[in-house]
Design a protein around this motif. Structure first.
Motif, short mmCIF file in Angstrom:
data_model
loop_
_atom_site.label_atom_id
_atom_site.label_comp_id
_atom_site.label_asym_id
_atom_site.label_seq_id
_atom_site.Cartn_x
_atom_site.Cartn_y
_atom_site.Cartn_z
N ASN A 1 0.83 -1.21 0.00
CA ASN A 1 0.00 0.00 0.00
C ASN A 1 0.86 1.26 0.00
OD1 ASN A 1 -2.37 1.39 -0.07
ND2 ASN A 1 -2.72 1.32 2.14
N SER A 2 1.97 1.23 0.73
CA SER A 2 2.80 2.44 0.82
C SER A 2 3.46 2.76 -0.52
CB SER A 2 3.85 2.27 1.91
OG SER A 2 4.73 1.23 1.57
N SER A 3 3.86 1.73 -1.27
CA SER A 3 4.49 1.99 -2.56
C SER A 3 3.46 2.56 -3.54
CB SER A 3 5.13 0.73 -3.13
OG SER A 3 4.14 -0.26 -3.35
N THR A 4 2.20 2.12 -3.43
CA THR A 4 1.14 2.68 -4.26
C THR A 4 0.97 4.15 -3.93
OG1 THR A 4 0.02 0.55 -4.23
CG2 THR A 4 -1.28 2.44 -4.92
N HIS A 5 0.99 4.48 -2.64
CA HIS A 5 0.85 5.86 -2.21
C HIS A 5 2.00 6.71 -2.77
CE1 HIS A 5 -0.35 9.20 0.32
NE2 HIS A 5 0.91 9.32 0.71
N ASP A 6 3.22 6.18 -2.69
CA ASP A 6 4.38 6.90 -3.22
C ASP A 6 4.21 7.17 -4.71
OD1 ASP A 6 5.54 6.92 -0.78
OD2 ASP A 6 6.93 5.27 -1.17
N PHE A 7 3.73 6.15 -5.42
CA PHE A 7 3.54 6.30 -6.86
C PHE A 7 2.53 7.40 -7.16
CE2 PHE A 7 1.04 5.19 -10.65
CZ PHE A 7 2.04 5.29 -11.60
N VAL A 8 1.42 7.40 -6.43
CA VAL A 8 0.38 8.42 -6.64
C VAL A 8 0.94 9.81 -6.34
CG1 VAL A 8 -1.85 9.28 -5.82
CG2 VAL A 8 -1.51 6.84 -6.22
N GLU A 9 1.72 9.91 -5.26
CA GLU A 9 2.33 11.20 -4.92
C GLU A 9 3.23 11.68 -6.05
OE1 GLU A 9 2.46 13.24 -1.95
OE2 GLU A 9 0.53 12.26 -1.66
N LYS A 10 4.01 10.77 -6.60
CA LYS A 10 4.93 11.13 -7.68
C LYS A 10 4.16 11.61 -8.90
CE LYS A 10 8.62 8.58 -8.01
NZ LYS A 10 9.50 7.44 -8.36
N VAL A 11 3.08 10.92 -9.24
CA VAL A 11 2.27 11.30 -10.40
C VAL A 11 1.67 12.69 -10.19
CG1 VAL A 11 0.18 10.76 -11.70
CG2 VAL A 11 1.76 8.94 -11.07
N HIS A 12 1.14 12.93 -9.00
CA HIS A 12 0.56 14.24 -8.73
C HIS A 12 1.61 15.33 -8.83
CE1 HIS A 12 -3.61 13.58 -7.42
NE2 HIS A 12 -3.20 12.36 -7.13
N ASP A 13 2.79 15.06 -8.32
CA ASP A 13 3.88 16.03 -8.37
C ASP A 13 4.24 16.33 -9.82
OD1 ASP A 13 5.77 17.63 -6.98
OD2 ASP A 13 7.34 16.25 -7.67
N THR A 14 4.33 15.30 -10.63
CA THR A 14 4.66 15.48 -12.05
C THR A 14 3.59 16.31 -12.75
OG1 THR A 14 5.77 13.35 -12.03
CG2 THR A 14 5.25 14.26 -14.17
N GLN A 15 2.33 16.01 -12.46
CA GLN A 15 1.23 16.75 -13.08
C GLN A 15 1.26 18.21 -12.66
OE1 GLN A 15 -2.11 14.41 -11.81
NE2 GLN A 15 -2.14 13.18 -13.68
N GLU A 16 1.55 18.48 -11.38
CA GLU A 16 1.62 19.86 -10.90
C GLU A 16 2.71 20.62 -11.65
OE1 GLU A 16 2.03 20.85 -6.69
OE2 GLU A 16 0.44 19.43 -6.29
N LYS A 17 3.88 20.01 -11.80
CA LYS A 17 4.97 20.67 -12.50
C LYS A 17 4.59 20.94 -13.94
CE LYS A 17 8.69 18.84 -9.66
NZ LYS A 17 9.74 17.82 -9.54
#
Length: 44
Positions: free
Chosen positions: A3-19
């Protein structure tokens, strides 16, 4: 899947989208500030 790696992945995607969004807005604000594309090199 962990579950934590899924959360990390989602965080990374959101960060990329924000940039990406910030880059789009920045380009619209400064249309004349684009860096020139690389053309044929002149050093021979």
């Amino acid at each position: 899947m962990d579950n934590s790696s899924t959360h990390d992945f989602v965080e990374k995607v959101h960060d990329t989208q924000e940039k990406a969004e910030k880059n789009k807005k920045h380009q619209k604000e400064n249309p004349g500030n684009k860096l020139p594309g690389k053309q044929h090199s002149t050093n021979k």
